[in-house]
Motif scaffolding. Structure first.
Motif, PDB file in Angstrom:
ATOM      1  N   LEU A 197       0.830  -1.192   0.000  1.00 33.11           N
ATOM      2  CA  LEU A 197       0.000   0.000   0.000  1.00 33.11           C
ATOM      3  C   LEU A 197       0.867   1.245   0.000  1.00 33.11           C
ATOM      4  N   THR A 198       0.438   2.268  -0.697  1.00 38.68           N
ATOM      5  CA  THR A 198       1.149   3.535  -0.666  1.00 38.68           C
ATOM      6  C   THR A 198       0.848   4.233   0.662  1.00 38.68           C
TER       7      THR A 198
ATOM      8  N   ALA B 253      -5.745   6.077   4.298  1.00 40.37           N
ATOM      9  CA  ALA B 253      -7.169   5.871   4.038  1.00 40.37           C
ATOM     10  C   ALA B 253      -7.689   4.671   4.817  1.00 40.37           C
ATOM     11  N   HIS B 254      -6.941   3.562   4.766  1.00 37.99           N
ATOM     12  CA  HIS B 254      -7.360   2.356   5.486  1.00 37.99           C
ATOM     13  C   HIS B 254      -7.402   2.600   6.996  1.00 37.99           C
TER      14      HIS B 254
ATOM     15  N   ILE C 256     -11.596   9.715   2.584  1.00 40.23           N
ATOM     16  CA  ILE C 256     -10.535   8.740   2.303  1.00 40.23           C
ATOM     17  C   ILE C 256     -10.162   8.655   0.823  1.00 40.23           C
ATOM     18  N   THR C 257     -10.765   9.491  -0.012  1.00 43.95           N
ATOM     19  CA  THR C 257     -10.443   9.482  -1.441  1.00 43.95           C
ATOM     20  C   THR C 257      -9.383  10.537  -1.736  1.00 43.95           C
ATOM     21  N   ASN C 258      -8.262  10.088  -2.299  1.00 39.16           N
ATOM     22  CA  ASN C 258      -7.154  11.002  -2.583  1.00 39.16           C
ATOM     23  C   ASN C 258      -6.846  11.102  -4.074  1.00 39.16           C
TER      24      ASN C 258
ATOM     25  N   MET D 201     -11.046   5.058  -6.214  1.00 40.55           N
ATOM     26  CA  MET D 201      -9.691   4.847  -5.695  1.00 40.55           C
ATOM     27  C   MET D 201      -9.638   4.638  -4.183  1.00 40.55           C
ATOM     28  N   SER D 202     -10.761   4.357  -3.557  1.00 47.09           N
ATOM     29  CA  SER D 202     -10.735   4.233  -2.097  1.00 47.09           C
ATOM     30  C   SER D 202     -11.045   2.819  -1.649  1.00 47.09           C
TER      31      SER D 202
END
Length: 230
Positions: A4-5, A11-12, A33-35, A218-219
């Protein structure tokens, strides 16, 4: 498994895996949590207690999202000449018949929805192999085969979507964009969930809504309390 980045880890970390969120909480959390650097879609996945292999347990319908989809939906109206003006005035992006049938035969499918008339469906039959897998084949059940072309085009442009339970018993739908306010995401999700409840097959026994997840393109997913739709 891919690592994971830093942003994905952040986000997690914001999601409590042991919690079932309310619809309002999940709508706000998905935005948080969406980047993504683009305006990501907000998606909902609802696992239903049905057996889609049985005709009397198939769940399929349409819903008009009160706040729209946030997407510029490209509409092709396959109509006879007497209906062309009506389709254009309602906002159809492409209007015509034989020339577009020829384009589709050549592989062109650069549209989101096709609306047509009952008298034209015979010409679309041979194109089922092209349109079917892309979810573009017009269907009377979703309001895309009709004589009221203006109404059909206007509704699609305003946020009308169709959905269908897949072979695993899950309904997937895009219900907006991350740029929407949390209230609008919640409102659209509630409209879809309410519609699903109304479509519960009488043959469906036991728990109808097994799980509900909200996410963006992307989340990670946020699990809702299934009771939100009970």
């Amino acid at each position: 498994m891919a690592k994971l980045t830093k942003k994905q880890k952040e986000a997690h970390a914001k999601i409590d895996k042991n919690k079932l969120y309310s619809l309002s909480e999940a709508s706000a959390l998905v935005k948080e949590i969406t980047n993504a650097k683009f305006d990501a879609s907000v998606d909902i996945a609802v696992r239903l207690g049905v057996d889609p292999r049985k005709a009397n347990q198939m769940v399929r319908g349409v819903v008009t999202l009160p706040h729209g989809t946030g997407k510029d939906v490209k509409v092709l109206a396959l109509v006879t000449p007497d209906k062309e003006a009506e389709a254009k005035e309602a906002g159809a992006d492409y209007v015509g018949l034989d020339e577009y049938l020829d384009k589709i035969k050549s592989g062109w499918t650069d549209v989101d929805v096709i609306i047509t008339m009952p008298s034209v469906m015979g010409k679309l039959g041979p194109l089922g192999r092209v349109l079917g897998p892309r979810g573009l084949m017009p269907n009377p059940k979703t309001g895309t085969v009709t004589m009221d072309i203006a109404k059909a085009v206007s509704e699609v442009k305003a946020g009308k979507i169709d959905f269908k339970v897949d072979k695993t018993g899950i309904v997937h739908a895009a219900i907006g964009k991350v740029s929407f306010s949390a209230d609008k995401i919640e409102g659209n999700a509630k409209e879809l969930l309410d519609t699903l409840m109304k479509l519960k097959p009488t043959a469906s026994k036991g728990v109808y809504v097994k799980s509900v997840y909200l996410s963006s393109t992307m989340s990670p997913s946020v699990q809702l309390d299934p009771k939100v739709v009970a």
